[in-house]
Design a protein around this motif. Structure first.
Motif, short mmCIF file in Angstrom:
data_model
loop_
_atom_site.label_atom_id
_atom_site.label_comp_id
_atom_site.label_asym_id
_atom_site.label_seq_id
_atom_site.Cartn_x
_atom_site.Cartn_y
_atom_site.Cartn_z
N GLN A 281 3.87 2.46 9.18
CA GLN A 281 2.84 3.28 9.83
C GLN A 281 3.41 4.56 10.42
N ASP B 202 -0.66 -3.95 11.70
CA ASP B 202 -0.96 -2.84 10.79
C ASP B 202 -2.28 -2.17 11.14
N VAL B 203 -2.20 -1.28 12.14
CA VAL B 203 -3.39 -0.55 12.60
C VAL B 203 -4.00 0.25 11.45
N LEU B 204 -3.18 1.01 10.77
CA LEU B 204 -3.69 1.87 9.70
C LEU B 204 -4.17 1.04 8.52
N GLY B 205 -3.54 -0.09 8.29
CA GLY B 205 -3.99 -1.00 7.24
C GLY B 205 -5.38 -1.55 7.53
N VAL C 37 6.51 -3.19 9.22
CA VAL C 37 5.11 -2.75 9.24
C VAL C 37 4.93 -1.60 10.22
N ASP D 164 0.82 -1.21 0.00
CA ASP D 164 0.00 0.00 0.00
C ASP D 164 0.86 1.26 0.00
#
Lengths: 442, 442
Positions: free
Chosen positions: A310, B280-283, A306, A154
């Motif tokens: 972020q 991956d919080v934002l993911g 990861v 992403d």
């Protein structure tokens, strides 16, 4: 080509807690240690050396994890390993039973780092190059293939990675010449450990400036009035032209971090490092918004790519502090450098722990030559500490890492050091002070 | 009161990979295992039993970590331990050398979970109560004192925690009576393991509905056309009134997750579980925004309370799936329940692994009685698997966990099971199939 006949993982601990080297608000009595990995082959002249850094107790846990993680290498030809550094990384990571224990974090990532650092060292020795040169000489496509891009698409695709690397190829030679002349700039933390007296702090700060450092970092976060007094001493000793950074080693909650850092703003600080939990991306973003223009730095406990993705996405940091032995080797670190470039964040690596300076200099050099192309706002940590145990110690001159030219990644220790400080059977621990034996063995 | 004379950590592994129980797109051949902790005292009748769950290789790494983590308990009186469950947690966490290996994540948090779960079991046995009752009977202030609120004060203060708990006190008795009558609702994953044939899938789905389940979960993520076919079979077998969930076990990148889940939308899915990296919080927030009204669920690999804080802050999840043995025991889990309530997110715990159902039922019951006060959108995982090894196995009736009434946390295993499946010396592994000996020992 020789065959790998064993992957040793050795528990090496140095009694640094005796004189509070390395003391800060979170880590009061670390014994700087290493999970030291040696990849042995049937050719006595061909071996790989790597490590991860720990601070004492629990190093045996990492050692056990590294043994498990490295065992699939045994029986493979050196050629098949050093010829496919991406494939080997994916193979070692692919054990789904071990994955459950992380995934990709904590002891398991430290152990994978120790093993992969030894694999890269082996590859560099076989090629007769330092690791930075091995990386620079790979094509953009080859480099992209060693990168762990999983979970990153992403923000960073393989095509983007290749394009970013290709863009720097024409100008790499000039930057290597720069570094050969001036080295890669570093800063010192040796002056500011929390356990040092005011007099020692003042003397070490003055010495740092005299030695050519343009950046000095102090540990903070135990008592605010002590921090104010120590920062005043440091600022007086280094003058207005040297940058001053502070490091809280994760002791604060978010609101407390904001309040405390604001109370120290008068000392013209470049960054506040590790203000809170290293896992708190959104917390760092909130702190950054509140304490600007003081920058926010973190990453030495950044568990994997990861998390860094972020930190960039959330605009949470001004300085990215990757660690050469907590992230799973160059395969995981190069993508972080690429993301940092994309988001315009300078990478200023963490170092200082056992062998970290020796390894991380290769990454900083690679970044300047092949990724960022810039030294602006970039400075790599250096601590004058334990280098005597390494066969090819890093060399500092006038506040900069001198370009290393010996083959490998720099993490090979002297056999005598390993023998003496192996825990608990080495000569130091077997015959050393009872207090240390007890503390280490608790 | 007796004194603690030993903290044992035992490597117990069950050969579940033989019939692909537990198989999914990430974990193809797990041997469901436990790092099993026994706190022994000088009173043979007073002991505490806890565990963390792993899936085979590397369980020895957790065992070593649990031994180190539990050793400060030895020599303490049981009274001093069970009388200060917050202080003991902070003591065991306070080792800064071990903290470096996480912090608060991976092997070290799994090990702390195993030890703290045994401490809570000991406390409950001494009190003669199941853990859920021990928690419910503590005052709001006592409960707040056991909570690990560090790094949470930007979203949850101690005062808020006390107020939220106090609010439920007057109505707790009525909810306990509810649960005594109807139990706590659960769902089954036993039907949908990826390694099962279509026929087995169809039969198990039909059986689940016949057994009273209102929710069924399938593993997905290996091949899209297989997922479509399997979901069609499942939906036909369970009809339109039973909720259907899917679980990808972290196999996708963010863009791929969005695309794949959208391709399965026709099957009226309640949630997609673990669509990508658990870090991956934002993911997760991006996926949630893209696949609504399908909910996003994660948490079984959620490493600590700081990650969950951010999942809530970023509005990244619709369902919060805490794990009783990856988080560091009730001290770390209760604050997550409190944050979930504040953010309006239902907690639907992960379970199914060795002993997880036995422990997590206590947490779900505690949540309903003392925190959320609601069963709406709440359902706890259940897998009919390995319960025969536990002295007080959970009891399921009509798709619900029956209120447990035996003292403790439920994680005590039969001595004969521990002896048989201890790795590698237990009778099963010492005399079992060579293939399994090799696989486990790799």
């Amino acid at each position: 080509m020789p065959t790998i006949i064993g992957v040793d993982a050795i528990d090496v601990r140095f009694p640094t807690s005796l004189n509070q080297d390395g003391s800060d608000a979170m880590n009061k009595d670390g014994d700087h240690s290493a999970t030291y990995v040696v990849i042995r082959t049937d050719d006595p002249g061909a071996a790989g050396y790597g490590l991860t850094f720990t601070i004492g107790r629990g190093n045996d846990v990492c050692v056990l994890a590294a043994k498990l993680r490295g065992s699939p290498l045994v029986g493979r030809s050196v050629e098949s390993v050093v010829g496919d550094l991406g494939g080997i990384y994916r193979l070692l990571k692919s054990d789904s039973q071990l994955r459950w224990l992380g995934p990709e974090k904590g002891v398991e990532n430290l152990a994978l780092a120790a093993v992969m650092n030894a694999v890269w060292d082996l590859a560099a020795r076989v090629a007769g190059k330092p690791v930075w040169r091995l990386l620079v000489d790979m094509t953009p496509e080859e480099l992209a293939d060693v990168c762990d891009l999983r979970y990153l698409s992403d923000v960073l695709t393989r095509d983007e990675a290749v394009a970013m690397l290709a863009e720097t190829v024409p100008t790499r030679k000039a930057r290597i010449a720069d570094l050969a002349e001036s080295g890669y700039p570093c800063y010192t933390t040796s002056a500011g450990w929390l356990g040092y007296s005011d007099e020692k702090l003042r003397r070490l700060c003055a010495e740092a400036v005299a030695d050519g450092y343009r950046h000095v970092k102090l540990k903070v976060g135990a008592r605010l009035e002590d921090d104010v007094r120590r920062l005043r001493i440091a600022r007086e000793a280094i003058g207005d032209d040297t940058r001053l950074m502070i490091d809280a080693n994760q002791v604060w909650d978010v609101p407390q971090a904001i309040e405390w850092v604001r109370a120290l703003a008068e000392f013209d600080l470049l960054w506040i490092e590790e203000p809170t939990s290293p896992d708190d991306v959104l917390g760092h973003a909130a702190i950054r918004a509140a304490v600007a223009p003081i920058g926010v730095a973190t990453g030495e406990h950044g568990m994997n790519r990861v998390l860094f993705k972020q930190l960039f996405q959330a605009r949470a940091i001004d300085y990215c502090q990757i660690d050469a032995a907590r992230l799973a080797g160059p395969n995981e670190i190069i993508p972080i450098y690429l993301m940092a470039k994309k988001f315009g964040v300078p990478v200023c690596p963490h170092a200082g722990g056992t062998g970290l300076c020796e390894m991380v200099q290769h990454l900083s050099i690679f970044d300047y030559v092949a990724v960022s192309g810039s030294l602006e706002n970039r400075v790599t940590e250096y601590i004058d500490h334990l280098h005597e145990h390494f066969v090819d110690p890093c060399v500092i001159a006038a506040g900069a890492y001198t370009l290393p030219d010996r083959p490998g990644y720099g993490a090979r220790m002297h056999d005598a050091s390993v023998a003496r400080y192996a825990y608990p059977s080495g000569e130091y621990w077997a015959s050393g002070s009872a207090a240390h034996r007890l503390r280490g063995g608790q």
